[in-house]
Design an enzyme around this catalytic site. Structure first.
Site: not given
Length: 545
Positions: A320, A503
């Site tokens: 996403d 991340e």
């Protein structure tokens, strides 16, 4: 090509109540029992936008917090119905202060902070030191929290991600296992089994607002990881949950006609059953409310609910967002996730079918073994028939337009990772990946720079691991090592300069963390930690000795 996903009458009735309440000056009735997601005991977990919809909308529209996730993670200090009633009354008074009202009625959540590395600590030592800082245990949570309780401790990703996430956790668990944290691996596996037993599936994360969707189904791989320590007993123990998860992904398959879809299931023209990503709701995501409304507004030719559903399905994919889901490859408003049969999802479900068959065999359940084995073979054949691009790689499939997607991406390696690819097609896919997705810092996610975070120039730890393991399984060790070493060097450079793991990474040669998407770069970081430890085992200093 109909998409047979009409809302049930109970949900429509609930929406009517919500609209009536929004127009009233006083408190609306408590939402009906059918609203919210019931757990196995019949209790409801109600998301913030359902518990106090008018207040939720006001807070998000007025941008009281820079991150839309902040408010939905905040803890209500009183009964939501009382907070809602007070808000509906007080908002009409002159000088009403929304921020002060929120401050009186909610306790805000902080980010997950990690300490900088100790002087001289190498990368592996620092990761081992991070596990305690990322570990949480909420067997019981305060009343009305959006956080869902879990019986055992778990590891969160870090930063704004204060809860456990489904597919992240598999890669985190790989690192925990490498660190010798075998009890924590078992704890997390038991937590996911608990979620399946409680809600019928593993939600995106352990928040009430995530219950309407799942994430890429890695539970069977988690069971595999546990089986490395205790053998087939792990398969037998978790067989009921493996079957329940499979039932969740296949719900709606009965009665489908060719070229129809229902929930997660798509029936292709030849009768093959494959799967797509989906979300049971067609409203803006609570944690990205304004962003989703703005996206839908840029597509006035489409029903807003259709855009919201595709955004939510994109969130279920874990990617996403990405040009992978975008019709024009650039504009998020062109998203059509539910029209796509993804190669990674179906490869993972093939593995799930194989593992259930294995668990049934270990339990001496012959008919069960044969049934799931046959389903796996049918899925494998359907993937070979429809999710292969003649240019030489596994590809997503547009079930509405009946053709493969014309773009290679890192998900093309999932059939190698799960072992369903033929040797010939595995080799061609490896060659295509080497030619199109190899970058200075590892494996590219896609070949497009759209501004979305699951696109150029970002590289993501889980996709590096899928690539490395998939290529090694088919004898492409040199390419696997090249990808692994490139990504390790990227992680090491950021760690040496900034003292942290992040991340995602910019793998274009800029030697930094990644960018793009809906929120700033997060550090911590669960799956980067786990994959890095595994890559260090394979390719780090002293590997193979």
């Amino acid at each position: 090509m109909p998409d047979r996903t009409a809302l049930p009458r109970a949900m429509l009735a609930a929406w009517v109540l919500l609209l009536l309440a929004a127009c009233s000056q006083g408190p609306a009735p408590t939402p009906p029992a059918s609203w919210g997601w019931q757990d196995a005991s019949g209790e409801r977990a109600i998301a913030p936008d359902e518990a106090y919809p008018e207040l939720f909308q006001a807070v998000q529209e007025n941008r009281l917090f820079s991150d839309q996730k902040h408010f939905v993670d905040a803890l209500p200090l009183r009964e939501p119905a009382r907070i809602r009633a007070d808000y509906l009354r007080e908002r009409e008074r002159p000088g009403f202060d929304l921020r002060a009202f929120v401050g009186r009625n909610f306790e805000e959540s902080g980010s997950v902070e990690t300490a900088p590395p100790e002087a001289g600590a190498d990368l592996a030592s620092h990761i081992s030191d991070l596990w305690p800082a990322l570990t949480r245990h909420y067997e019981q949570v305060p009343a009305h929290s959006s956080l869902l309780p879990l019986p055992k401790p778990y590891v969160v990703p870090g930063g704004r991600f204060r809860e456990v996430y489904y597919w992240d956790s598999y890669f985190t668990m790989l690192g925990l296992a490498e660190s010798g944290q075998h009890q924590r691996v078992r704890d997390m596996l038991d937590n996911f089994a608990y979620l399946i037993d409680t809600y019928g599936h593993i939600p995106n994360g352990n928040r009430s607002y995530y219950l309407s969707r799942s994430q890429p189904p890695f539970f069977a791989y988690m069971v595999d990881l546990q089986a490395r320590r205790e053998g087939d007993a792990a398969y037998r123990r978790y067989l009921p949950q493996l079957q329940k998860e499979y039932a969740y992904w296949m719900e709606g398959s009965a009665g489908l006609r060719p070229n129809e879809a229902r929930l997660h299931v798509v029936k292709l023209a030849d009768g093959s059953l494959l799967n797509r990503y989906w979300d049971n709701r067609d409203t803006p995501r609570q944690e990205s409310f304004l962003e989703d409304r703005a996206t839908a507004a840029r597509a006035p030719q489409r029903p807003a609910g259709e855009v919201y559903r595709d955004l939510r399905a994109g969130a279920e994919s874990g990617w996403d967002f990405s040009s992978r889901w975008l019709d024009d490859g650039r504009e998020l408003a062109s998203i059509r996730t539910t029209a796509i049969v993804p190669v990674d999802l179906n490869a993972l479900l093939y593995h799930l079918e194989r593992i259930i068959a294995k668990a049934c065999a270990s339990s001496a359940l012959k008919a069960c073994e044969q049934g799931y084995g046959a389903r796996a073979e049918k899925r494998r054949q359907a993937i070979e028939d429809h999710l292969w691009h003649p240019a030489g790689y596994y590809a997503d499939y547009d079930w509405q337009r009946r053709r493969p997607i014309e773009r290679i991406n890192a998900a093309s390696l999932f059939p190698l990772f799960t072992g369903l690819a033929s040797a010939e097609r595995a080799g061609r896919t490896a060659d295509s990946v080497a030619a199109q997705l190899l970058r200075p810092g590892g494996l590219a996610t896609t070949t497009r720079a759209s501004g979305q975070q699951w696109d150029e120039p970002n590289g993501w730890a889980p996709l590096q691991w899928v690539a490395v393991q998939g290529l090694r399984a088919y004898g492409r060790d040199a390419l696997a090592e090249d990808i692994g070493r490139r990504f390790l060097a990227q992680v090491q450079q950021v760690y040496d300069r900034e003292g942290k793991l992040v991340e995602k990474y910019d793998i274009s040669g800029n030697q930094g963390g990644g960018g793009g998407g809906e929120y700033p770069l997060q550090d911590g970081f669960g799956w980067s930690n786990g994959v890095t430890l595994q890559l260090l085992r394979l390719y780090g200093p002293g590997a193979g000795r």
